[in-house]
Design a protein around this motif. Structure first.
Motif, PDB file in Angstrom:
ATOM      1  N   ALA A   8       0.950  -1.360  -0.032  1.00  0.00           N
ATOM      2  CA  ALA A   8      -0.133  -0.043   0.046  1.00  0.00           C
ATOM      3  C   ALA A   8       0.934   1.269   0.226  1.00  0.00           C
ATOM      4  O   ALA A   8       0.653   2.263  -0.648  1.00  0.00           O
ATOM      5  N   ILE A   9       1.967   1.229   0.689  1.00  0.00           N
ATOM      6  CA  ILE A   9       2.960   2.482   0.931  1.00  0.00           C
ATOM      7  C   ILE A   9       3.600   2.570  -0.568  1.00  0.00           C
ATOM      8  O   ILE A   9       3.491   3.790  -1.051  1.00  0.00           O
ATOM      9  N   GLY A  12       1.094   3.779  -2.875  1.00  0.00           N
ATOM     10  CA  GLY A  12       0.926   5.460  -2.755  1.00  0.00           C
ATOM     11  C   GLY A  12       1.933   6.275  -3.460  1.00  0.00           C
ATOM     12  O   GLY A  12       1.438   7.230  -3.955  1.00  0.00           O
ATOM     13  N   VAL A  16       1.463   9.057  -6.184  1.00  0.00           N
ATOM     14  CA  VAL A  16       1.944  10.606  -6.035  1.00  0.00           C
ATOM     15  C   VAL A  16       2.824  10.725  -7.288  1.00  0.00           C
ATOM     16  O   VAL A  16       2.722  11.901  -7.776  1.00  0.00           O
TER      17      VAL A  16
END
Length: 138
Positions: A8-9, A12, A16
């Motif tokens: 998930a990180i 993300g 971005v």
């Protein structure tokens, strides 16, 4: 559970990155479009100014008003585009050049008119150089 958090990180950060890249590309394309519009307006203005200057230098305005009116209309359209796109100092130079060209009269062998024509050409070169610098900065 640790794998899901790390995925998930990573997703993300990837999202971005994609958003930043899209924003940067769109901004670059906008700047290129703006620069191209300035260039088109400058070319149109320079062309119309030089044609009107040559026309007025060779003939009296009353000789063929229709030709002069068409050239003046093209100059005004290009000048309007410069008003919308360029900085105030460029617009000021364009106004001064348009006013100077409009006051051009046939030479008839007079030195005063030749001086006026040379000063007009010098202003034309100064305007072109200034516009070129503005386009290069954008």
């Amino acid at each position: 559970m640790e794998n899901i958090v790390s995925v998930a990180i990573g997703a993300g950060f990837g999202l971005v990155g994609v958003m930043f890249g899209s924003w940067f590309t769109a901004r670059r394309q906008d700047r290129m479009w703006f620069r191209e519009q300035k260039l088109k307006a400058g070319v149109g203005f320079n062309t119309a100014i030089s044609q009107l200057f040559d026309y007025l230098r060779e003939t009296r305005l009353g000789d063929d008003g229709a030709g002069a009116n068409e050239l003046v209309q093209r100059m005004q359209e290009a000048r309007s585009a410069l008003y919308l796109l360029c900085a105030s100092d460029t617009v000021t130079l364009a106004d001064a050049l348009a006013t100077r060209v409009w006051s051009t009269r046939p030479t008839d062998g007079r030195d005063t008119h030749r001086d006026h024509h040379q000063e007009t050409l010098d202003l034309f070169r100064r305007f072109t150089r200034h516009l070129r610098q503005e386009i290069a900065r954008s």
